[in-house]
Motif scaffolding. Structure first.
Motif, PDB file in Angstrom:
ATOM      1  N   VAL A 779      72.540 -42.127  12.678  1.00 10.45           N
ATOM      2  CA  VAL A 779      73.328 -41.876  11.202  1.00 10.45           C
ATOM      3  C   VAL A 779      73.549 -40.257  11.374  1.00 10.45           C
ATOM      4  O   VAL A 779      72.706 -39.430  11.739  1.00 10.45           O
ATOM      5  CB  VAL A 779      72.198 -42.233  10.262  1.00 10.45           C
ATOM      6  N   ARG A 780      74.810 -39.648  10.261  1.00  8.48           N
ATOM      7  CA  ARG A 780      75.010 -38.621  10.062  1.00  8.48           C
ATOM      8  C   ARG A 780      74.982 -38.238   9.206  1.00  8.48           C
ATOM      9  O   ARG A 780      75.516 -38.797   8.145  1.00  8.48           O
ATOM     10  CB  ARG A 780      76.543 -38.371  10.663  1.00  8.48           C
ATOM     11  N   GLN A 781      73.943 -37.247   8.708  1.00 10.19           N
ATOM     12  CA  GLN A 781      73.900 -36.676   7.097  1.00 10.19           C
ATOM     13  C   GLN A 781      73.152 -37.880   6.411  1.00 10.19           C
ATOM     14  O   GLN A 781      73.768 -38.010   5.096  1.00 10.19           O
ATOM     15  CB  GLN A 781      74.990 -36.054   6.627  1.00 10.19           C
ATOM     16  N   ALA A 782      72.440 -38.443   6.655  1.00  7.44           N
ATOM     17  CA  ALA A 782      71.886 -39.657   6.081  1.00  7.44           C
ATOM     18  C   ALA A 782      70.893 -39.016   4.844  1.00  7.44           C
ATOM     19  O   ALA A 782      70.099 -38.298   4.953  1.00  7.44           O
ATOM     20  CB  ALA A 782      71.036 -40.664   6.744  1.00  7.44           C
ATOM     21  N   VAL A 783      71.249 -39.819   3.519  1.00  7.82           N
ATOM     22  CA  VAL A 783      70.628 -39.484   2.397  1.00  7.82           C
ATOM     23  C   VAL A 783      69.905 -40.815   1.659  1.00  7.82           C
ATOM     24  O   VAL A 783      70.673 -41.874   1.869  1.00  7.82           O
ATOM     25  CB  VAL A 783      71.420 -39.137   1.284  1.00  7.82           C
ATOM     26  N   TRP A 784      68.748 -40.798   1.562  1.00  5.56           N
ATOM     27  CA  TRP A 784      67.898 -41.888   0.995  1.00  5.56           C
ATOM     28  C   TRP A 784      68.523 -42.522  -0.356  1.00  5.56           C
ATOM     29  O   TRP A 784      68.614 -41.709  -1.027  1.00  5.56           O
ATOM     30  CB  TRP A 784      66.417 -41.450   0.823  1.00  5.56           C
TER      31      TRP A 784
END
Length: 800
Positions: A779-784
């Motif tokens: 994942v690239r720049q994953a945000v919850w």
């Protein structure tokens, strides 16, 4: 809780339990609650060993017998009269009686076994087939039983000799310490031979070992010959014999388990039987030495795909393996103007449409028999296919649906006989009445693929025909009455453009960011079910207004969303509302489909599953008025580009493209519905966490996640370190610590990410937003974004 009864929800089932504090193992103080916890905790590895096998239970209703505490033990074959009615059974006719054995198909059945103190679960080496008849055995078992003066070390030595012989036969062996005295060895079979043949093979193996090692091995049933030796019992391969199941508890003084082991363990100097607490730890760590014996389904669509080029044919060509569901099976009969006119007769079975070509069409006269030539299995998506197969392609010509609907399967003897009642459309070729057909394999007519299609003399009475969807009820629906949701397949704009070029018509809906909900209206009440069958009625009490908006018997499909201050769906806010963590939240049920319409005072309902999508949409707008909490968002009938623009303007995740002529296939995933994302959201499986630093010291710094590959194997997918509040991180750690394990559940976590991490059992699904996917598949720049409690890990796949 002694003497009391309490209702629990287990896997979507309601179970009444009592006396959870009753001690079933006096020596260790192990209670019924402990036994129930054990069976539920190991369900993932136990159920594959039990599925479709008749289960004989050995019950200790007053606890196991000890010298100080006498007790009562008995074998149970028939399912207990007090058992819940949702436990399925398999029937076996013995010489003097017919028994109805329970089938352990889900974890709730295991909980019932614990409730009735069924400590030992015994099964044969065969499974029931889809027709309810015993199949050939799928495994061989050898029971190594030490005689007086011998023990586990001697059994381990003999097991090694057995292993050599079995592996020379191309049959890898898997050991299980029985939890009682000896060792069981299992080897997988291909199902081509009956129990009698397998018993003879096992007997000859035992005799050969006895001849080679007369001082250590005995194959005779005489007890007097076993002293100081290991009795190699081959007889449990008999179709009428059972063996204690791997992972079953044993009714010994201590709570030991028939525990699968590795060969390295058998060679160790401290080999002993394991107790249930030790097995719990092994399972939590992902260790299942019997994993190779789990039943693997063949790819039944491989032949179909090999005969078609998806770039040239208009037919659906799904690339994944077929999936199964609990939805009512379907049929389709297609009129096929190919090189020669014929009718394609297709019945759903094991996740595919089993197909026959009928040159003269289905008979509607019991005096007529028609030749039916079996062809390759077709995907379920073929049930809605109509159109032109391009010249030069396999089956070139015009295809139209002659009739379609659902089936009641009465008998399915693989490769021999099929009997089913077909419920077609009112305007279909079968005349709108239920029709009973039989297919009889007839290789004597010239070829092995030849069958006879017969219209049975004994036909259903029209007055007793069963509906194809749940009846409108005088009382409220239950979750079990509602069909499963039809699922969309990840797609691209190119997929839609290609369909449009081929003359297909597509409509577009917004992809709402919430929980998928099926709603049933009946008896003055509403029930809500999630896409995987969980009861969500209490989550959204305002849905009760549907009672005033629709007649009894209506079934809807839609999405429950929470709206933020700007009126946009907020998935995190929906999750917080579901947990009661926020105050007043604006919830909306966005209805986009109608599966059944009940008319006030009507004797039966009007199912809409076979009605084309665009007509269902028009009916929905006609019958469902806007409510305070319920709305019917418009479907866009313009271009895909226009729909995507609206989605971006609303800040939504994307659009769902639906073919205008598509029918509704409960629980199925097909290419007639495609989900196209304008924002990148990805479901992931949480596998661990890294320790926090700085402001997050003492807690979680980031989460480690994985995504299954196309074959279903988990692969490391990177880290998620943003999007959390401090409170969320505390809650997440509390959840994850309960399923903590010692080792990574995947083998490709980089050393740098492992160095300060701890790991968990991969059973929880979450959703993240991201900027894309790296070349390494991370994942690239994953945000919850939050937990997806409505999803299972096996459902997760890459969508970006």
């Amino acid at each position: 809780m002694a003497g009391s009864r309490k209702q629990f929800r287990i896997g979507g089932r309601t179970l009444a339990v009592s006396n959870l504090d009753k001690v079933l193992y006096p020596e260790t103080g192990t209670t019924k609650a402990d036994v129930m916890h054990y069976y539920l905790a190991v369900a993932e590895v136990l159920l594959p060993q039990l599925t479709s096998r008749p289960v004989t239970r050995k019950r200790w209703v007053d606890g196991v017998v000890t010298e100080k505490k006498p007790g009562q033990v008995f074998y149970a074959k028939d399912l207990e009269d007090s058992a819940p009615d949702w436990i399925p059974t398999g029937k076996i006719a013995h010489k003097t009686t017919t028994n109805h054995y329970p089938l352990a198909e889900d974890e709730a059945v295991l909980a019932w076994f614990a409730q009735v103190a069924a400590l030992e679960l015994h099964t044969p080496q065969w499974r029931f087939g889809a027709n309810g008849q015993p199949r050939n055995p799928d495994r061989l078992v050898l029971d190594l039983d030490p005689g007086e003066g011998a023990g586990l070390p001697e059994c381990a030595e003999v097991a090694g000799w057995c292993r050599e012989i079995l592996e020379d036969m191309g049959m890898p062996a898997h050991p299980v310490t029985s939890g009682s005295k000896g060792i069981h060895l299992y080897a997988a079979l291909d199902g081509k031979h009956n129990s009698e043949t397998i018993s003879q093979v096992a007997r000859e193996l035992a005799r050969a070992l006895e001849a080679d090692h007369p001082d250590e091995v005995v194959s005779s049933m005489k007890r007097s010959a076993r002293a100081g030796k290991v009795f190699l019992d081959w007889s449990q391969n008999n179709s009428s014999k059972t063996t204690v199941s791997p992972y079953s508890l044993r009714g010994r003084t201590r709570p030991t388990v028939a525990a699968p082991r590795t060969w390295e363990e058998l060679a160790g100097p401290d080999l002993r039987h394991l107790e249930y607490t030790e097995v719990l730890e092994r399972v939590a760590e992902g260790l299942d030495p019997l994993e190779p014996l789990r039943e693997q389904a063949p790819d039944r669509l491989a032949t179909y795909r090999s005969m078609r080029d998806p770039a040239k044919t208009a037919e659906p060509v799904p690339m994944g393996r077929p999936s199964t569901s609990n939805a009512q099976p379907i049929f389709v009969i297609q009129e096929h103007h190919a090189r020669r006119l014929h009718w394609d007769f297709r019945l759903e079975h094991d996740g595919v449409l089993v197909s026959w070509a009928v040159p003269k069409g289905p008979p509607l006269d019991p005096e007529l028999n028609r030749l039916a030539v079996q062809t390759e299995d077709h995907p379920l998506e073929y049930a809605t296919f109509e159109g032109t197969i391009t010249k030069g392609e396999y089956g070139a010509g015009e295809v139209s649906i002659w009739d379609s609907g659902t089936i009641e399967l009465e008998k399915w003897r693989e490769g021999k006989e099929v009997i089913a009642v077909l419920h077609g459309r009112p305007d279909g070729g079968l005349g709108g009445a239920p029709r009973r057909f039989a297919l009889i394999h007839a290789p004597g007519m010239g070829e092995d693929k030849h069958w006879l299609l017969k219209y049975m003399k004994d036909q259903p009475d029209n007055a007793s025909r069963r509906p194809v969807a749940p009846d409108p009820l005088s009382a409220s629906f239950t979750v079990a009455d509602l069909p499963s949701a039809m699922l969309a397949t990840p797609g691209t704009p190119a997929d839609v453009r290609l369909g449009v070029q081929d003359g297909e018509t597509w409509d577009y809906e917004m992809k709402w960011d919430g929980y998928r909900i099926i709603a049933g209206v009946g008896g003055g009440a509403v029930v809500l079910a999630s896409r995987n069958g969980h009861d969500y009625t209490d989550l959204f009490p305002p849905a009760a207004e549907l009672v005033d908006l629709l007649p009894d018997g209506a079934i809807l499909d839609g999405e429950l969303v929470a709206l933020d201050d700007r009126g946009r769906p907020d998935f995190g806010l929906l999750q917080a509302a579901a947990k009661g963590e926020v105050g007043e939240v604006t919830l909306r049920y966005m209805v986009f489909d109608i599966l059944q319409l009940g008319a006030p005072g009507a004797a039966d309902a009007s199912p809409q599953l076979r009605t084309p999508y665009r007509q269902r949409r028009a009916l929905l707008r006609e019958v469902l008025a806007e409510g305070e909490h319920v709305t019917v968002p418009p479907a866009h009938t313009g271009s895909l580009a226009q729909a995507e623009k609206v989605s971006r303007e609303l800040g939504l995740e994307g659009v769902v493209a639906k073919r205008a002529d598509s029918t509704y296939l409960p629980g199925k995933r097909g290419r007639a519905w495609l989900k196209l994302k304008t924002q990148l959201h990805q479901e992931v499986v949480v596998i661990g966490a890294r320790h926090g630093k700085g402001g997050r010291a003492g807690g979680i710094g980031s989460l480690l996640v994985a995504v299954p590959d196309e074959s279903g194997g988990l692969r490391y997918a990177g880290r998620v370190g943003t999007g959390f509040t401090a409170a969320q991180l505390r809650d997440i750690e509390q959840v994850l610590r309960r399923i903590e394990r010692k080792t990574p559940p995947v083998d490709d976590v980089p050393e740098a990410d492992q160095s300060d991490a701890w790991f968990v059992t991969p059973k929880l699904v979450a959703e993240v937003s991201l900027a894309g996917r790296t070349r390494e598949g991370r994942v690239r720049q994953a945000v919850w974004r939050g937990w997806r409690e409505d999803k299972h890990p096996e459902e997760v796949r890459w969508e970006v």
